[in-house]
Write an enzyme that holds these catalytic residues in place. Structure first.
Site, PDB file in Angstrom:
ATOM      1  CD  GLU A  81      -3.264  -1.181   1.698  1.00  0.00           C
ATOM      2  OE1 GLU A  81      -3.716  -0.078   2.008  1.00  0.00           O
ATOM      3  OE2 GLU A  81      -3.820  -2.268   1.940  1.00  0.00           O
TER       4      GLU A  81
HETATM    5  C1  LIG Z   1       2.801  -9.603   0.443  1.00  0.00           C
HETATM    6  C2  LIG Z   1       2.366  -8.542  -0.506  1.00  0.00           C
HETATM    7  C3  LIG Z   1       1.014  -8.282  -0.670  1.00  0.00           C
HETATM    8  C4  LIG Z   1       0.588  -7.296  -1.572  1.00  0.00           C
HETATM    9  N1  LIG Z   1      -0.753  -7.109  -1.788  1.00  0.00           N
HETATM   10  C5  LIG Z   1      -1.153  -6.312  -2.830  1.00  0.00           C
HETATM   11  C6  LIG Z   1      -2.535  -6.247  -3.201  1.00  0.00           C
HETATM   12  O1  LIG Z   1      -3.412  -6.877  -2.586  1.00  0.00           O
HETATM   13  N2  LIG Z   1      -2.878  -5.487  -4.272  1.00  0.00           N
HETATM   14  C7  LIG Z   1      -1.946  -4.780  -4.990  1.00  0.00           C
HETATM   15  O2  LIG Z   1      -2.330  -4.127  -5.949  1.00  0.00           O
HETATM   16  N3  LIG Z   1      -0.635  -4.821  -4.646  1.00  0.00           N
HETATM   17  C8  LIG Z   1      -0.212  -5.575  -3.596  1.00  0.00           C
HETATM   18  N4  LIG Z   1       1.114  -5.631  -3.258  1.00  0.00           N
HETATM   19  C9  LIG Z   1       2.085  -4.898  -4.057  1.00  0.00           C
HETATM   20  C10 LIG Z   1       2.763  -3.761  -3.324  1.00  0.00           C
HETATM   21  O3  LIG Z   1       1.846  -2.703  -3.149  1.00  0.00           O
HETATM   22  C11 LIG Z   1       4.007  -3.360  -4.146  1.00  0.00           C
HETATM   23  O4  LIG Z   1       4.955  -4.404  -3.983  1.00  0.00           O
HETATM   24  C12 LIG Z   1       4.584  -2.037  -3.707  1.00  0.00           C
HETATM   25  O5  LIG Z   1       3.720  -0.986  -4.053  1.00  0.00           O
HETATM   26  C13 LIG Z   1       5.960  -1.772  -4.322  1.00  0.00           C
HETATM   27  O6  LIG Z   1       5.977  -2.010  -5.702  1.00  0.00           O
HETATM   28  P1  LIG Z   1       7.137  -2.913  -6.330  1.00  0.00           P
HETATM   29  O7  LIG Z   1       7.163  -4.192  -5.569  1.00  0.00           O
HETATM   30  O8  LIG Z   1       6.918  -2.984  -7.787  1.00  0.00           O
HETATM   31  O9  LIG Z   1       8.479  -2.137  -6.024  1.00  0.00           O
HETATM   32  P2  LIG Z   1       9.096  -0.938  -6.899  1.00  0.00           P
HETATM   33  O10 LIG Z   1       8.056   0.064  -7.200  1.00  0.00           O
HETATM   34  O11 LIG Z   1       9.842  -1.528  -8.017  1.00  0.00           O
HETATM   35  O12 LIG Z   1      10.107  -0.324  -5.861  1.00  0.00           O
HETATM   36  C14 LIG Z   1      11.412  -0.835  -5.627  1.00  0.00           C
HETATM   37  C15 LIG Z   1      12.119   0.131  -4.665  1.00  0.00           C
HETATM   38  O13 LIG Z   1      12.271   1.404  -5.300  1.00  0.00           O
HETATM   39  C16 LIG Z   1      11.693   2.420  -4.494  1.00  0.00           C
HETATM   40  N5  LIG Z   1      11.137   3.462  -5.345  1.00  0.00           N
HETATM   41  C17 LIG Z   1      10.325   3.312  -6.427  1.00  0.00           C
HETATM   42  N6  LIG Z   1      10.014   4.511  -6.938  1.00  0.00           N
HETATM   43  C18 LIG Z   1      10.638   5.438  -6.185  1.00  0.00           C
HETATM   44  C19 LIG Z   1      10.720   6.859  -6.216  1.00  0.00           C
HETATM   45  N7  LIG Z   1      10.059   7.593  -7.130  1.00  0.00           N
HETATM   46  N8  LIG Z   1      11.471   7.484  -5.290  1.00  0.00           N
HETATM   47  C20 LIG Z   1      12.114   6.776  -4.349  1.00  0.00           C
HETATM   48  N9  LIG Z   1      12.100   5.427  -4.257  1.00  0.00           N
HETATM   49  C21 LIG Z   1      11.357   4.762  -5.166  1.00  0.00           C
HETATM   50  C22 LIG Z   1      10.627   1.701  -3.678  1.00  0.00           C
HETATM   51  O14 LIG Z   1      10.282   2.430  -2.521  1.00  0.00           O
HETATM   52  C23 LIG Z   1      11.323   0.394  -3.387  1.00  0.00           C
HETATM   53  O15 LIG Z   1      12.195   0.540  -2.305  1.00  0.00           O
HETATM   54  C24 LIG Z   1       1.552  -6.563  -2.302  1.00  0.00           C
HETATM   55  C25 LIG Z   1       2.924  -6.819  -2.120  1.00  0.00           C
HETATM   56  C26 LIG Z   1       3.331  -7.798  -1.255  1.00  0.00           C
HETATM   57  C27 LIG Z   1       4.812  -8.076  -1.129  1.00  0.00           C
END
Ligand SMILES: Cc1cc2nc3c(=O)[nH]c(=O)nc-3n(C[C@H](O)[C@H](O)[C@H](O)COP(=O)(O)OP(=O)(O)OC[C@H]3O[C@@H](n4cnc5c(N)ncnc54)[C@H](O)[C@@H]3O)c2cc1C
Length: 379
Positions: free
Chosen positions: A363
């Site tokens: 989230e």
């Molecule tokens: C167990 C689990 C349950 C989940 N449940 C749901 C769900 O029910 N529905 C749903 O839609 N999603 C769900 N998610 C997804 C979750 O919301 C995403 O994993 C999260 O938003 C991060 O996206 P990403 O994994 O693609 O990481 P990325 O966006 O690739 O981020 C990688 C890193 O880069 C950083 N980063 C990215 N952009 C920036 C920026 N502009 N400035 C600084 N730092 C940045 C991030 O903070 C992170 O540290 C779930 C994830 C998990 C692990």
């Protein structure tokens, strides 16, 4: 200013605490170990009105305020954060979204069974290439006149295999960017909808997190939530409230670990006295208690903002950012207070430490919360 919980709040807090201790605690280690979804317990929580806590009773909900909901999430998270995330997604993402943006027909058909806990919902925004940058949706919902044709992949979806109702964000008009995104209601069993692989996770292992695949799924037009193109706004608004739930989850995880550390410090002896008599342990407990209290005030303030019609985007982001940091710090220290016993499953704190990490990721990661807060303070 009134920081006192009402009689009703205290009753809900107690009911959630009793449920967590009596129904969730007994099998929590085993469910974590075997990645077993707490199906029976979620059904019971539904019967007790915990699945649609803030939903108007006319749609099958309990009609409670945000504080009541957070108190329940907090108490349940002290014991089983895998169960609390199921509640959190169902209450604050799916039910809240449907109640505030859905049509009357959608509310009758989908919200009522979700709020009553007869069905479970899922919120599907993230994709393999669109996490923090949620505007980069690659899932498409092509307008075919009387229906949308849905194609794409969602990942990390909580309640992925246990839900019946899925709210899926998809791009209808790429030229409009985030204003071309729609939120569609998908039912389990629609042709072309496949529940993919289950994730093998570090924490909240009892929750079922799946990849979902959509291959030419025909979605009736009446399943679109709100006007054409409001899907991104819908998702952001819904997540703003959801974050307060995750902040409460973090608060609960921290509180659970702290309570265990406090109890343990009074019974474990070293160097001729219980370890709570060593000042190094006392200072750890003092820091934990203070950090938890500070996090609690931020979480309740965000809830108060929401219940009183104030903007809660920034206060919710602050609550999640801070409470999730506290959850990490407190759980690590709780393991330390337990020494070697903290490193094994029977004492619960190692699970809470693993569970805490997710609160800094889903989230909106902590970095994303800082973006939200910075935007607000810079104006
Ligand atoms: C167990 C689990 C349950 C989940 N449940 C749901 C769900 O029910 N529905 C749903 O839609 N999603 C769900 N998610 C997804 C979750 O919301 C995403 O994993 C999260 O938003 C991060 O996206 P990403 O994994 O693609 O990481 P990325 O966006 O690739 O981020 C990688 C890193 O880069 C950083 N980063 C990215 N952009 C920036 C920026 N502009 N400035 C600084 N730092 C940045 C991030 O903070 C992170 O540290 C779930 C994830 C998990 C692990």
């Amino acid at each position: 200013m009134n920081l006192q919980l009402s009689e009703e709040h205290l009753m809900i807090q107690k009911a959630a605490r009793d449920f967590a201790q009596n129904e969730l605690k007994p099998g929590v280690i085993e469910r974590d170990e075997h990645q077993k979804f707490p199906a029976e317990q979620i059904k019971m929580l539904g019967e007790l009105g915990f699945m649609g806590m803030m939903v108007d009773p006319k749609y099958g909900g309990s009609g409670m305020d945000t504080i009541s909901y957070l108190l329940a999430i907090e108490e349940i998270s002290k014991v089983d954060a895998s169960a609390s995330v199921v509640l959190s997604v169902n209450n604050s993402l799916v039910c809240w979204g449907l109640e505030h943006f859905g049509s009357e027909d959608q509310k009758q058909k989908y919200l009522v069974p979700l709020a009553k806990g007869e069905k479970i919902g899922a919120f599907c925004l993230s994709e393999p290439e669109a996490g923090s940058d949620a505007t980069s949706q690659r899932t498409t919902a092509i307008d075919m006149g009387d229906h949308y044709l849905l194609n794409g992949t969602k990942n990390w979806i909580t309640n992925g295999s246990t839900a019946s109702t899925y709210i899926v964000m998809a791009q209808t008009d790429v030229s409009k960017g985030s204003r071309g995104i729609n939120a569609l209601i998908i039912e389990r069993g629609m042709e072309g909808f496949i529940v993919g692989a289950k994730e093998n996770k570090l924490g909240i292992r009892g929750s079922d997190t799946h990849t979902l695949l959509f291959n030419d799924v025909k979605v009736p037009k009446e399943n679109r939530i709100g006007d054409d193109g409001i899907g991104f706004k819908f998702a952001m608004k819904t997540l703003a409230g959801g974050r307060i739930g995750i902040a409460a989850q973090a608060l609960g995880i921290a509180g659970g670990a702290y309570e265990l550390a406090l109890e343990y410090s009074k019974v474990r002896s070293a160097f001729g006295k219980v370890i709570s008599q060593h000042q190094a342990i006392q200072f750890k407990l003092a820091d934990m208690a203070t950090e938890i209290e500070a996090a609690r005030l931020l979480v309740y303030k965000a809830a108060w903002d929401k219940d009183n019609g104030h903007d809660y985007g920034t206060s919710g982001a602050m609550a999640k950012l801070y409470a999730s940091k506290v959850a990490m710090e407190v759980t690590v220290e709780a393991v330390q207070v337990h020494g070697g016993y903290g490193f094994v499953k029977e004492y619960h704190v190692e699970r809470l430490m693993r569970d805490a990490k997710i609160t800094q990721i889903y989230e909106g990661t902590s970095e994303v919360q800082k973006i939200v807060i910075a935007r607000s303070v810079l104006g």
